[in-house]
Design a protein around this motif. Structure first.
Motif, PDB file in Angstrom:
ATOM      1  N   SER A 181       0.833  -1.216   0.000  1.00 44.07           N
ATOM      2  CA  SER A 181       0.000   0.000   0.000  1.00 44.07           C
ATOM      3  C   SER A 181       0.861   1.256   0.000  1.00 44.07           C
ATOM      4  CB  SER A 181      -0.935   0.002   1.210  1.00 44.07           C
ATOM      5  OG  SER A 181      -1.843  -1.072   1.153  1.00 44.07           O
ATOM      6  N   VAL A 182       1.932   1.258   0.805  1.00 43.06           N
ATOM      7  CA  VAL A 182       2.858   2.393   0.790  1.00 43.06           C
ATOM      8  C   VAL A 182       3.490   2.521  -0.596  1.00 43.06           C
ATOM      9  CG1 VAL A 182       4.978   3.359   1.767  1.00 43.06           C
ATOM     10  CG2 VAL A 182       3.311   2.220   3.256  1.00 43.06           C
ATOM     11  N   GLY A 183       3.838   1.376  -1.178  1.00 40.81           N
ATOM     12  CA  GLY A 183       4.399   1.388  -2.523  1.00 40.81           C
ATOM     13  C   GLY A 183       3.430   1.959  -3.544  1.00 40.81           C
ATOM     14  N   ALA A 184       2.137   1.648  -3.382  1.00 39.03           N
ATOM     15  CA  ALA A 184       1.123   2.180  -4.302  1.00 39.03           C
ATOM     16  C   ALA A 184       1.030   3.701  -4.196  1.00 39.03           C
ATOM     17  CB  ALA A 184      -0.231   1.542  -3.999  1.00 39.03           C
ATOM     18  N   ILE A 185       1.102   4.206  -2.971  1.00 40.23           N
ATOM     19  CA  ILE A 185       1.074   5.670  -2.774  1.00 40.23           C
ATOM     20  C   ILE A 185       2.295   6.315  -3.423  1.00 40.23           C
ATOM     21  CG2 ILE A 185       1.184   7.493  -1.037  1.00 40.23           C
ATOM     22  CD1 ILE A 185      -0.388   5.575   0.826  1.00 40.23           C
ATOM     23  N   LEU A 186       3.450   5.685  -3.237  1.00 40.27           N
ATOM     24  CA  LEU A 186       4.676   6.216  -3.842  1.00 40.27           C
ATOM     25  C   LEU A 186       4.628   6.141  -5.368  1.00 40.27           C
ATOM     26  CD1 LEU A 186       7.339   4.769  -1.391  1.00 40.27           C
ATOM     27  CD2 LEU A 186       6.767   7.179  -1.713  1.00 40.27           C
ATOM     28  N   THR A 187       3.941   5.126  -5.900  1.00 41.28           N
ATOM     29  CA  THR A 187       3.781   5.009  -7.351  1.00 41.28           C
ATOM     30  C   THR A 187       3.049   6.225  -7.903  1.00 41.28           C
ATOM     31  OG1 THR A 187       3.717   2.589  -7.209  1.00 41.28           O
ATOM     32  CG2 THR A 187       2.814   3.586  -9.209  1.00 41.28           C
ATOM     33  N   LEU A 188       1.962   6.607  -7.235  1.00 39.23           N
ATOM     34  CA  LEU A 188       1.188   7.773  -7.665  1.00 39.23           C
ATOM     35  C   LEU A 188       1.962   9.065  -7.442  1.00 39.23           C
ATOM     36  CD1 LEU A 188      -2.334   6.733  -6.313  1.00 39.23           C
ATOM     37  CD2 LEU A 188      -1.496   6.609  -8.673  1.00 39.23           C
ATOM     38  N   LEU A 189       2.686   9.127  -6.337  1.00 36.94           N
ATOM     39  CA  LEU A 189       3.485  10.318  -6.049  1.00 36.94           C
ATOM     40  C   LEU A 189       4.574  10.496  -7.108  1.00 36.94           C
ATOM     41  CD1 LEU A 189       4.247  12.678  -4.194  1.00 36.94           C
ATOM     42  CD2 LEU A 189       5.662  11.067  -2.872  1.00 36.94           C
ATOM     43  N   THR A 190       5.225   9.407  -7.482  1.00 35.22           N
ATOM     44  CA  THR A 190       6.252   9.455  -8.525  1.00 35.22           C
ATOM     45  C   THR A 190       5.658   9.951  -9.842  1.00 35.22           C
ATOM     46  OG1 THR A 190       7.447   7.619  -7.488  1.00 35.22           O
ATOM     47  CG2 THR A 190       7.968   8.097  -9.792  1.00 35.22           C
ATOM     48  N   GLY A 202      11.002  12.858  -7.774  1.00 35.92           N
ATOM     49  CA  GLY A 202      10.284  11.735  -8.384  1.00 35.92           C
ATOM     50  C   GLY A 202      11.122  10.478  -8.431  1.00 35.92           C
ATOM     51  N   LEU A 203      12.396  10.628  -8.767  1.00 31.55           N
ATOM     52  CA  LEU A 203      13.294   9.466  -8.793  1.00 31.55           C
ATOM     53  C   LEU A 203      13.487   8.894  -7.394  1.00 31.55           C
ATOM     54  CD1 LEU A 203      15.900  10.818 -11.354  1.00 31.55           C
ATOM     55  CD2 LEU A 203      14.448   8.798 -11.667  1.00 31.55           C
ATOM     56  N   LEU A 204      13.587   9.773  -6.394  1.00 27.73           N
ATOM     57  CA  LEU A 204      13.717   9.294  -5.015  1.00 27.73           C
ATOM     58  C   LEU A 204      12.490   8.470  -4.622  1.00 27.73           C
ATOM     59  CD1 LEU A 204      15.172   9.250  -2.285  1.00 27.73           C
ATOM     60  CD2 LEU A 204      14.015  11.413  -1.727  1.00 27.73           C
ATOM     61  N   ALA A 205      11.300   9.024  -4.886  1.00 26.70           N
ATOM     62  CA  ALA A 205      10.070   8.291  -4.562  1.00 26.70           C
ATOM     63  C   ALA A 205       9.986   6.997  -5.352  1.00 26.70           C
ATOM     64  CB  ALA A 205       8.853   9.176  -4.849  1.00 26.70           C
ATOM     65  N   GLY A 206      10.391   7.050  -6.630  1.00 31.00           N
ATOM     66  CA  GLY A 206      10.325   5.860  -7.472  1.00 31.00           C
ATOM     67  C   GLY A 206      11.258   4.758  -7.007  1.00 31.00           C
ATOM     68  N   GLY A 236      -0.373  -6.424  -9.853  1.00 33.04           N
ATOM     69  CA  GLY A 236      -1.188  -5.491 -10.628  1.00 33.04           C
ATOM     70  C   GLY A 236      -0.525  -4.124 -10.735  1.00 33.04           C
ATOM     71  N   ILE A 237       0.014  -3.645  -9.608  1.00 32.19           N
ATOM     72  CA  ILE A 237       0.730  -2.365  -9.616  1.00 32.19           C
ATOM     73  C   ILE A 237       1.966  -2.457 -10.506  1.00 32.19           C
ATOM     74  CG2 ILE A 237       2.060  -0.749  -8.195  1.00 32.19           C
ATOM     75  CD1 ILE A 237       0.171  -1.479  -5.877  1.00 32.19           C
ATOM     76  N   ASP A 238       2.734  -3.550 -10.343  1.00 34.16           N
ATOM     77  CA  ASP A 238       3.953  -3.734 -11.137  1.00 34.16           C
ATOM     78  C   ASP A 238       3.651  -3.731 -12.631  1.00 34.16           C
ATOM     79  OD1 ASP A 238       5.295  -3.942  -8.778  1.00 34.16           O
ATOM     80  OD2 ASP A 238       5.513  -6.117  -8.834  1.00 34.16           O
ATOM     81  N   LEU A 239       2.538  -4.355 -12.983  1.00 36.47           N
ATOM     82  CA  LEU A 239       2.196  -4.503 -14.393  1.00 36.47           C
ATOM     83  C   LEU A 239       1.734  -3.195 -15.025  1.00 36.47           C
ATOM     84  CD1 LEU A 239       1.772  -6.599 -16.729  1.00 36.47           C
ATOM     85  CD2 LEU A 239      -0.577  -6.836 -15.906  1.00 36.47           C
ATOM     86  N   LEU A 240       0.997  -2.383 -14.276  1.00 40.33           N
ATOM     87  CA  LEU A 240       0.310  -1.237 -14.874  1.00 40.33           C
ATOM     88  C   LEU A 240       1.120   0.053 -14.902  1.00 40.33           C
ATOM     89  CD1 LEU A 240      -3.275  -1.731 -13.376  1.00 40.33           C
ATOM     90  CD2 LEU A 240      -2.539  -2.183 -15.721  1.00 40.33           C
TER      91      LEU A 240
END
Length: 366
Positions: A181-190, A202-206, A236-240
């Motif tokens: 879930s934290v990773g999903a938030i960081l995905t959107l933040l990136t 963005g690179l740091l968050a990514g 699903g997150i990794d794929l999209l």
């Protein structure tokens, strides 16, 4: 804790330290439950021993079998009900004589070394736990949870820091889905930071997101808390998300004074190349029953650098460091486009081999 099946008995032991936040006996019970083991005879296990699930499955299928480690110490027994007492005496050391009409196997002989899910060949893990070796066993189990064929960042950079992060999460009872879930938030933040042209942040968050993407899987496997939903959520997150990161990077270039020509064409190239590569990988799995990247040694090497998120993030990071984010995007596009025909050639070679009567299997299972 009672075992999930009446034909399975765990022989108690005292003062056994926890492994990855779990009582060793509870850990074994969880493995039995997840694997739905139902032996025809009596399966006897030690409460002070960590077992590989593949070994437990192998023992369940082989009645009249005794499991020993490399030091010839007894680890488990699967015997007919009439031999339960003799098997227990052998396991507890009350009798050095093994039950009659039994064969002894090592963990490697019982479980096999090839792991299709983790794309690697490695000896199965079975260890007697005590207060002196518990941390060492945790490290071995962590390494055993790692995929053998993956990208170069995950394989060479993340293992040690991810181990400490995984232990930290296990100690605090943080679930894999919380990490995802934290990773999903960081995905959107990136995505947002790239879009706004804030490439450094963005690179740091990514990169933190990619690190957590390693931690959640290891945490799930080490603590035996993997689930169907967690698998869908994580993969699903990794794929999209990857193509959306690259497209956001394009729009961020305007904030740095770059003029992007043929924007619509570039977006289509990114999407079609990314989707094309994924579809070919999916076809290979459907056609031959295993991943394209574990067919031959070359295919496993290519997985280290193929145009996936982490190798592409290297391009983007280096381009930002030298002050030319446009070149990073260009490198991502070129490498993504070039990876597709390589996948096509790999698949055609497999099809030709199959037509010629050759057995298309992973080199890791040989």
């Amino acid at each position: 804790m009672s075992t999930p099946h009446t034909n399975i008995r765990i022989i108690p032991a005292q003062d056994i330290p926890q492994i990855w936040g779990l009582n060793v006996e509870d850990r074994t019970c969880r493995q039995i439950d997840k694997a739905k083991l139902a032996p025809p005879g009596q399966l006897l296990l030690r409460a002070d021993t960590v077992y590989d699930t593949a070994v437990l499955k192998g023992l369940t299928e082989k009645s009249g079998t005794l499991l020993i480690n490399e030091n010839k110490e007894p680890l488990a027994a699967h015997v007919p009900a009439s031999q339960t007492e003799n098997a227990e005496n052998w396991l507890t050391g009350n009798s050095g004589k093994p039950p009659e009409n039994t064969q002894t196997l090592t963990p490697a002989e019982a479980g096999g070394a090839y792991n299709l899910m983790l794309r690697k060949t490695a000896p199965p893990q079975c260890h007697i736990v005590n207060k002196h070796n518990a941390k060492d066993i945790e490290w071995k189990l962590y390494l055993a949870s790692y995929k053998g064929v993956t990208d170069l960042i995950t394989k060479y950079l993340w293992p040690v820091p991810a181990y400490h992060a995984t232990r930290f999460c296990a100690k605090l009872n943080i679930s894999p889905n919380m990490v995802t879930s934290v990773g999903a938030i960081l995905t959107l933040l990136t995505l947002w930071l790239f879009w706004e042209g804030h490439y450094g942040w963005g690179l740091l968050a990514g990169w933190i997101m990619t690190f957590l993407d390693t931690v959640d899987g290891k945490l799930a496997r080490c603590t035996l808390t993997s689930s169907k939903w967690g698998n869908i959520f994580d993969h699903g997150i990794d794929l999209l998300h990857p193509p959306f990161w690259y497209i956001a990077w394009i729009f961020g270039l305007e904030a740095h004074g770059y003029m992007v020509f043929g924007l619509e064409t570039i977006i289509w190239i990114i999407f079609l190349s990314y989707i094309g590569g994924r579809l070919i990988e999916g076809y290979f799995i459907w056609r031959f029953g295993f991943h394209i990247h574990v067919w031959r040694r070359f295919d496993s090497f290519f997985r280290l650098i193929v145009a996936r998120r982490n190798p592409n993030m290297i391009f983007l990071t280096l381009s930002w460091l030298v002050g030319r984010p446009d070149l990073g995007l260009l490198a991502v596009i070129i490498w993504t486009v070039l990876s597709v025909p390589i996948h096509i050639v790999q698949t055609l070679q497999a099809e030709i081999a199959h037509i010629r009567g050759k057995n298309v299997t992973s080199w890791l299972s040989a």
